[in-house]
Design an enzyme around this catalytic site. Structure first.
Site, mmCIF file in Angstrom:
data_model
loop_
_atom_site.group_PDB
_atom_site.id
_atom_site.type_symbol
_atom_site.label_atom_id
_atom_site.label_comp_id
_atom_site.label_asym_id
_atom_site.label_seq_id
_atom_site.Cartn_x
_atom_site.Cartn_y
_atom_site.Cartn_z
ATOM 1 N N GLY A 86 0.817 -1.198 0.000
ATOM 2 C CA GLY A 86 0.000 0.000 0.000
ATOM 3 C C GLY A 86 0.858 1.258 0.000
ATOM 4 N N HIS A 201 -7.175 0.462 -3.054
ATOM 5 C CA HIS A 201 -7.396 -0.383 -1.877
ATOM 6 C C HIS A 201 -8.731 0.008 -1.232
ATOM 7 C CE1 HIS A 201 -6.835 -3.004 1.376
ATOM 8 N NE2 HIS A 201 -5.593 -2.725 1.730
ATOM 9 N N GLY A 202 -9.752 -0.762 -1.582
ATOM 10 C CA GLY A 202 -11.082 -0.518 -1.031
ATOM 11 C C GLY A 202 -11.518 -1.595 -0.071
ATOM 12 N N HIS A 204 -10.642 -4.348 3.595
ATOM 13 C CA HIS A 204 -10.024 -4.609 4.903
ATOM 14 C C HIS A 204 -10.269 -3.535 5.957
ATOM 15 C CE1 HIS A 204 -6.926 -7.320 2.634
ATOM 16 N NE2 HIS A 204 -8.178 -7.739 2.544
ATOM 17 N N TYR A 206 -10.257 -0.218 5.675
ATOM 18 C CA TYR A 206 -9.593 1.075 5.529
ATOM 19 C C TYR A 206 -10.609 2.104 5.009
ATOM 20 C CZ TYR A 206 -5.411 -1.631 6.459
ATOM 21 O OH TYR A 206 -4.485 -2.452 7.053
ATOM 22 N N ARG A 253 -9.636 -3.461 -5.169
ATOM 23 C CA ARG A 253 -9.671 -4.512 -4.154
ATOM 24 C C ARG A 253 -10.803 -4.227 -3.177
ATOM 25 N NH1 ARG A 253 -5.011 -7.031 -0.028
ATOM 26 N NH2 ARG A 253 -4.993 -8.979 -1.178
ATOM 27 N N ARG A 344 2.440 -14.117 1.370
ATOM 28 C CA ARG A 344 3.614 -14.420 2.183
ATOM 29 C C ARG A 344 4.619 -15.363 1.522
ATOM 30 N NH1 ARG A 344 0.855 -14.980 8.205
ATOM 31 N NH2 ARG A 344 0.512 -12.726 8.534
#
Length: 375
Positions: A86, A201-202, A204, A206, A253, A344
């Site tokens: 991000g 980034h839309g 989680h 935020y 997202r 990861r």
């Protein structure tokens, strides 16, 4: 290819790399097939998921040569699409120490060696543009209070900062328009820095997601109300970014998961997803990135999150959520997703694609090692 300093194992559940590899035939494996999505000609359907690393200069948000090499290695390995960590769009968008920005000339210029290195290796890289909203603390944003749809604090502590989330300021209509403009400018800045496009980034929990989330949004104006109305802010951000860089360079997202409320799920998941997807179609989105913690988790009527989205969405979809190669391949073959993103495993294994193709053991992700160094 392995290191005595790390545990070596198959990091993918149900996959034993020492017994015949991941796939019956590499030639018939869709993961390694090229694909055109939007303006991006990807050499395969493997994506690097966005992962916060916090290796930028904390004061300036500038990235250095270590970040250049970090992304270059993944491009050299052959990842089809790299989605960056991000990258914040303003000082008030910041929610962790050491995260990069893309709102100053110095920041933009610091990303140019990254994109040049990735392109030199034949890769495609997009910038994830990010505003954390209420999931922050005034000490991270230059003394300014976090911004949010309503003045309601998130639960918990700021990651890597270990102070409780501040109670945010409720955004005025002028604030909302300013932030929408900041998203559009960040997208233009990303193109100036040499990125191939952006991911909004839309997800989680935020800022953009906070407007969609009834527990964070108590507004009574056009940005509040039922879910369709609460999607107004997301809709206007997406419209502004598409206008700035084009739908063929814009990925969005979104998620059911909220970072400060991991047990949250919409009361009627299928109805909620249909509402989201109808908005995506209305604004002309062509590419989306539904995000879940575990791809295979069933959330409604025997379907996982991505399967429910596919019922209503016929455009490009990136899948993510602790996927292993066999799960990813199955979902690609079924047509649920078009591109599979891995997280990861790519932090611990810069040569992820090579290892998967050659059925070599993987280095197991270890937070004690991999959170504190760029490999």
């Amino acid at each position: 290819m392995t290191s005595s300093n790390h545990k070596v194992a198959s990091i993918f559940k149900g996959t034993n790399v020492n017994e015949g590899g991941f796939f019956e035939s590499i030639e018939d494996t869709k993961l390694f097939d090229p694909i055109q999505i939007g303006s991006w000609s990807l050499r395969n359907r493997i994506a690097m998921a966005p992962m916060t690393r916090c290796f930028a200069d904390n004061e300036t948000g500038v990235v250095g040569s270590d970040v250049v090499e970090y992304y270059r290695k993944r491009a050299e390995d052959g990842i089809g699409l790299i989605i960056t960590e991000g990258i914040v769009i303003s000082p008030r968008a910041k929610g962790n120490p050491g995260v990069p920005g893309i709102y100053t000339k110095e920041q933009i210029d610091s990303w140019k060696p990254v994109t040049e290195a990735v392109h030199k290796e034949g890769g495609t890289i997009i910038a994830q543009i990010w505003h954390v909203g209420r999931m922050s603390h005034r000490e991270l944003s230059g003394g300014q209070m976090p911004q949010a749809p309503s003045a309601i604090a998130a639960k918990g502590d700021v990651p890597r900062f270990r102070k409780p989330y501040d109670t945010p300021e409720e955004m005025t209509l002028e604030d909302i328009q300013e932030v929408i403009n900041q998203y559009a400018q960040a997208a233009r800045n990303a193109m100036e820095a040499g990125f191939d496009g952006v991911e909004i980034h839309g997800a989680h929990g935020y800022l953009i997601d906070q407007f969609t989330y009834e527990f964070a949004n108590k507004r009574t104006d056009r940005y509040g109300g039922d879910l369709k109305q609460r999607l107004t802010f997301m809709k206007e951000v997406v419209q502004a970014v598409i206008e700035a860089v084009g739908a063929d360079r814009t990925l969005l997202r979104f998620s059911a998961l909220k970072g400060d409320n991991p047990t949250y799920l919409w009361e009627n998941p299928e109805e909620a997803i249909e509402t989201f997807v109808n908005m995506f179609k209305e604004v002309g989105l062509t590419m989306i990135h539904p995000s879940s913690m575990n791809y295979t988790d069933v959330i409604s009527d025997g379907n996982n999150f991505h399967q429910l989205v596919r019922k209503y969405w016929d455009g490009i979809m990136v899948g993510v959520g602790s996927l292993n190669p066999k799960e990813a391949e199955k979902s690609l073959q079924e047509g649920t997703i078009n591109v599979a993103a891995f997280g990861r495993p790519l932090i611990a294994n810069p040569d992820f694609v090579h290892r998967m193709k050659h059925a070599e053991p993987f280095i197991e992700y270890d937070a004690k090692v991999h959170l504190v160094t760029l490999v």
